[in-house]
Motif scaffolding. Structure first.
Motif, PDB file in Angstrom:
ATOM      1  N   ASP A 190     -53.028 -44.711  30.651  1.00  0.00           N
ATOM      2  CA  ASP A 190     -52.428 -43.687  31.622  1.00  0.00           C
ATOM      3  C   ASP A 190     -51.269 -44.273  32.678  1.00  0.00           C
ATOM      4  N   GLU A 191     -51.493 -45.325  32.574  1.00  0.00           N
ATOM      5  CA  GLU A 191     -51.358 -46.607  34.366  1.00  0.00           C
ATOM      6  C   GLU A 191     -50.431 -47.158  32.941  1.00  0.00           C
ATOM      7  N   VAL A 192     -49.918 -48.016  31.888  1.00  0.00           N
ATOM      8  CA  VAL A 192     -49.386 -48.409  31.541  1.00  0.00           C
ATOM      9  C   VAL A 192     -48.426 -47.137  30.900  1.00  0.00           C
ATOM     10  N   LEU A 193     -48.078 -46.437  29.993  1.00  0.00           N
ATOM     11  CA  LEU A 193     -47.288 -45.667  29.766  1.00  0.00           C
ATOM     12  C   LEU A 193     -46.544 -44.783  30.867  1.00  0.00           C
ATOM     13  N   MET A 194     -47.056 -44.800  32.224  1.00  0.00           N
ATOM     14  CA  MET A 194     -46.911 -44.555  33.383  1.00  0.00           C
ATOM     15  C   MET A 194     -45.637 -45.610  34.504  1.00  0.00           C
ATOM     16  N   ARG A 195     -46.454 -46.368  33.534  1.00  0.00           N
ATOM     17  CA  ARG A 195     -45.919 -47.758  34.870  1.00  0.00           C
ATOM     18  C   ARG A 195     -44.294 -47.678  33.871  1.00  0.00           C
ATOM     19  N   PHE A 196     -44.394 -47.245  32.656  1.00  0.00           N
ATOM     20  CA  PHE A 196     -43.527 -47.783  31.785  1.00  0.00           C
ATOM     21  C   PHE A 196     -42.147 -46.417  31.942  1.00  0.00           C
ATOM     22  N   THR A 197     -42.434 -45.215  32.436  1.00  0.00           N
ATOM     23  CA  THR A 197     -41.604 -44.215  32.398  1.00  0.00           C
ATOM     24  C   THR A 197     -40.839 -44.609  34.211  1.00  0.00           C
ATOM     25  N   GLU A 198     -41.877 -45.323  34.902  1.00  0.00           N
ATOM     26  CA  GLU A 198     -41.019 -45.435  36.031  1.00  0.00           C
ATOM     27  C   GLU A 198     -40.549 -46.365  36.330  1.00  0.00           C
ATOM     28  N   ILE A 199     -40.717 -47.503  35.297  1.00  0.00           N
ATOM     29  CA  ILE A 199     -39.311 -48.697  35.106  1.00  0.00           C
ATOM     30  C   ILE A 199     -38.399 -47.743  34.677  1.00  0.00           C
ATOM     31  N   LEU A 200     -38.307 -47.031  33.732  1.00  0.00           N
ATOM     32  CA  LEU A 200     -36.919 -46.316  32.966  1.00  0.00           C
ATOM     33  C   LEU A 200     -36.279 -45.767  33.978  1.00  0.00           C
ATOM     34  N   MET A 201     -37.145 -44.603  34.792  1.00  0.00           N
ATOM     35  CA  MET A 201     -36.571 -43.682  35.838  1.00  0.00           C
ATOM     36  C   MET A 201     -35.654 -44.448  36.478  1.00  0.00           C
ATOM     37  N   SER A 202     -36.670 -45.214  37.553  1.00  0.00           N
ATOM     38  CA  SER A 202     -35.856 -45.781  38.464  1.00  0.00           C
ATOM     39  C   SER A 202     -34.198 -46.673  38.501  1.00  0.00           C
ATOM     40  N   ILE A 203     -34.326 -47.495  36.786  1.00  0.00           N
ATOM     41  CA  ILE A 203     -32.480 -47.324  36.194  1.00  0.00           C
ATOM     42  C   ILE A 203     -31.573 -46.240  36.595  1.00  0.00           C
ATOM     43  N   PRO A 204     -30.594 -46.582  37.152  1.00  0.00           N
ATOM     44  CA  PRO A 204     -29.180 -45.501  36.760  1.00  0.00           C
ATOM     45  C   PRO A 204     -28.576 -44.853  35.804  1.00  0.00           C
ATOM     46  N   SER A 205     -29.137 -43.287  35.408  1.00  0.00           N
ATOM     47  CA  SER A 205     -29.215 -42.847  33.783  1.00  0.00           C
ATOM     48  C   SER A 205     -27.878 -43.376  33.649  1.00  0.00           C
ATOM     49  N   PHE A 206     -26.917 -42.772  34.584  1.00  0.00           N
ATOM     50  CA  PHE A 206     -25.281 -42.509  34.571  1.00  0.00           C
ATOM     51  C   PHE A 206     -25.307 -44.715  33.931  1.00  0.00           C
ATOM     52  N   TYR A 207     -25.454 -44.890  34.336  1.00  0.00           N
ATOM     53  CA  TYR A 207     -25.258 -46.598  34.027  1.00  0.00           C
ATOM     54  C   TYR A 207     -25.713 -47.162  32.216  1.00  0.00           C
ATOM     55  N   LEU A 208     -26.669 -46.645  32.253  1.00  0.00           N
ATOM     56  CA  LEU A 208     -27.219 -46.702  31.542  1.00  0.00           C
ATOM     57  C   LEU A 208     -26.895 -46.176  30.527  1.00  0.00           C
ATOM     58  N   LEU A 209     -26.494 -45.003  30.322  1.00  0.00           N
ATOM     59  CA  LEU A 209     -26.042 -44.535  29.597  1.00  0.00           C
ATOM     60  C   LEU A 209     -24.948 -45.129  28.569  1.00  0.00           C
ATOM     61  N   VAL A 210     -23.750 -45.543  29.784  1.00  0.00           N
ATOM     62  CA  VAL A 210     -22.121 -46.187  30.132  1.00  0.00           C
ATOM     63  C   VAL A 210     -23.203 -48.054  29.181  1.00  0.00           C
ATOM     64  N   SER A 211     -23.906 -48.527  29.577  1.00  0.00           N
ATOM     65  CA  SER A 211     -23.907 -49.827  29.084  1.00  0.00           C
ATOM     66  C   SER A 211     -25.145 -49.700  27.688  1.00  0.00           C
ATOM     67  N   LEU A 212     -25.738 -48.716  27.125  1.00  0.00           N
ATOM     68  CA  LEU A 212     -25.982 -48.659  25.976  1.00  0.00           C
ATOM     69  C   LEU A 212     -25.053 -48.589  24.710  1.00  0.00           C
ATOM     70  N   SER A 213     -24.119 -46.802  25.043  1.00  0.00           N
ATOM     71  CA  SER A 213     -22.970 -46.821  24.227  1.00  0.00           C
ATOM     72  C   SER A 213     -21.991 -48.039  24.162  1.00  0.00           C
TER      73      SER A 213
END
Length: 558
Positions: free
Chosen positions: A381-404
């Motif tokens: 639970d600790e590993v999975l939740m920390r990983f999800t929190e890292i992803l959620m802390s990244i601005p989604s719009f900029y991540l979306l643009v960067s990956l695209s």
């Protein structure tokens, strides 16, 4: 009051009866029907998805083929009567692009050409002889097939002084494949035809050899243009010793010089005095017609379409001969001259399915990881939740643009589409994982889960068979409310040029053409994709609200 009370009691008794004897799906449907906006939204979405499924059949034109001579063409007017006033069913005419020499603004006017015309030819034969001409048909007089004919038109501009005297200041000769009804001199008029559909040229001023008035201009802008900015007209005005204050208006006329006829073997010219009668070409809108070829669902070869028009035989449209579709723009054309209706229905395939595929991936990942984290707890639970929190802390719009942006530009549209879905899903699953994890933490303490553990059921079976099914209500509601986010995400990427690219179609890609004030003011039909995005997102939100209310335990009598 007593009557109202009785009606209320009857309704309550009916509700009690239904809750006792109807199944859960029936109770959900009953609750859903009470949400009027939700039902309307549901049917709108069903219609949209049917349109996406049958996009090839519904498209009157090939959505990829460019008709550059018709770029930004406005919606075509559908006529129900021809120039004789006879009801001939719905039909359209081709467009002729007319550019104002003063303002440089282009307008599209309905135009036509001769389906057939009859002329007396005294130029190429020993005796005067009546000849009937039709495009792409063998003519026995010429012993050859007629391949093309052009209108050789003379455009003349006159300056009119205070005494009404006209001075010719400009003259241009142009070869035109089409002629407008204003140029023919019959705009807004009704003419008569014989029993065979021919119109006598005596009723058409241009074909009689008359000079037809096209426009009258009296603006200061016109005076500046003709007196100062146009060297040719300025020289003529100086030759007539005309001053600005002497001129009250400018008149533009057109007259027919000749009709140039081409065959496979030779070239002929007809003058207005040679013409006797004509048939004007109309393009009748036909239903369940054969047009451009496609493969329905990528498997079944077909060429049947809901509606369309025949293809013009004029060589002017020679670049379009690769397709069989005629030109019809009921909702206008884009900057490449492609039909908006065809682009919209094909674009719906991307914009509507990307949400469904996106939530399928997102919810699968979210359910699995959330269920595992909530059930096992501890370091998992600790590993999975920390990983999800890292992803959620990244601005989604900029991540979306960067990956695209890192996707190779040479990728095929199909691969690009799949990767965009993956990118959108990659951004969306952390939130779902956290919610499912929280619900699982509560559910695993319930008696039926403890009983399954005590009976020795495998952890995987407990998660998939007992824990996750109890989150179904939330998942269904969340799915309907999450789809608009995927649609908007794809639209935003395509709008920025990072998503679907030409020649494919999506609503976001189409909307990118309307991102400047010129397009918004002059070509408002380019905003249609935005309207469909708005309707779809609103419909999903309203339908999601209706589903949420219908699945409420109180609505089901629980």
């Amino acid at each position: 009051m007593a009557e109202n009370k009785e009606i209320k009691n009857n309704q309550e008794n009916q509700d009690v009866f239904e809750k006792q004897f109807l199944s859960t799906p029936q109770l959900i449907w009953r609750a859903l029907k009470r949400h009027k906006f939700g039902m309307v939204s549901m049917w709108i979405l069903i219609i949209f998805y049917i349109f996406a499924l049958f996009a090839d059949f519904l498209s009157p034109m090939d959505y990829r083929v460019q008709h550059i001579q018709y770029k930004f063409a406005p919606p075509m007017k559908v006529f129900w009567k021809d120039v004789t006033g006879k009801s001939t069913g719905p039909h359209v005419y081709l467009y002729k692009r007319v550019k104002d020499p003063v303002t440089f603004q282009s307008t599209y006017n309905p135009a036509t050409y001769f389906d057939r015309f009859v002329a007396y030819d005294d130029l190429n034969f020993d005796t005067e002889k009546e000849t009937e001409l039709s495009l792409q048909e063998y003519n026995p007089d010429f012993e050859s097939t007629v391949t093309n004919y052009l209108f050789v038109l003379k455009y003349e501009t006159y300056a009119v002084d205070k005494n009404g005297k006209e001075y010719k200041i400009d003259s241009q000769i142009k070869e035109e494949p089409l002629v407008t009804f204003e140029e023919l001199g019959i705009a807004g008029k009704t003419v008569e035809a014989d029993e065979n559909g021919y119109i006598s040229t005596d009723q058409i001023p241009l074909l009689k050899g008359d000079k037809v008035l096209l426009s009258e201009e009296n603006s200061n802008l016109s005076k500046v243009f003709y007196f100062e900015e146009n060297p040719k007209t300025k020289r003529n005005l100086d030759r007539y010793n005309l001053k600005k204050e002497d001129i009250t208006e400018f008149k533009k006329y057109v007259l027919l010089d000749t009709i140039s006829v081409e065959t496979e073997e030779d070239f002929y010219e007809y003058y207005p005095e040679n013409l006797e009668k004509v048939k004007l070409k109309t393009f009748n809108i036909k239903f369940f017609t054969h047009g451009w070829e496609y493969k329905w669902l990528g498997l079944i070869p077909m060429d049947l379409h809901l509606f369309g028009v025949e293809k013009s035989k004029l060589p002017y449209f020679a670049e379009d001969y690769a397709t069989k579709d005629g030109i019809i723009y009921l909702w206008g054309a884009d900057k490449f001259g492609r039909d908006m209706i065809s682009r919209l229905v094909f674009g719906s395939r991307v914009s509507l399915t990307i949400g469904l595929l996106g939530i399928a991936i997102t919810f699968t990942i979210g359910l699995f990881l959330g269920g595992v984290a909530g059930y096992f707890g501890g370091w998992i639970d600790e590993v999975l939740m920390r990983f999800t929190e890292i992803l959620m802390s990244i601005p989604s719009f900029y991540l979306l643009v960067s990956l695209s942006a890192i996707l190779p530009s040479e990728l095929s549209p199909a691969i690009k589409y799949i990767l965009i879905i993956v990118i959108l899903s990659f951004i969306g699953w952390p939130g779902m994982t956290r919610v499912i994890r929280g619900m699982t933490l509560g559910l695993k303490e319930t008696e039926f889960i403890q009983a399954a553990v005590a009976l020795g059921y495998p952890s995987g079976r407990i998660i998939w068979k007992h824990l996750l099914p109890n989150t179904a209500t939330y998942v269904i509601v969340s799915a309907t409310l999450s789809i608009p986010g995927y649609i908007l995400g794809e639209a935003g990427l395509s709008f920025l040029g990072l998503g679907i690219r030409e020649p494919s179609a999506s609503w976001g890609l189409m909307l990118a053409q309307a991102q400047n004030i010129t397009a918004l003011t002059n070509y408002p039909w380019l905003l249609l994709p935005g309207l469909f995005i708005f309707i779809t997102v609103l419909a999903f939100n309203l339908f999601g609200d209706a589903i949420r209310d219908a699945l409420d335990p109180r609505a089901l009598g629980h």
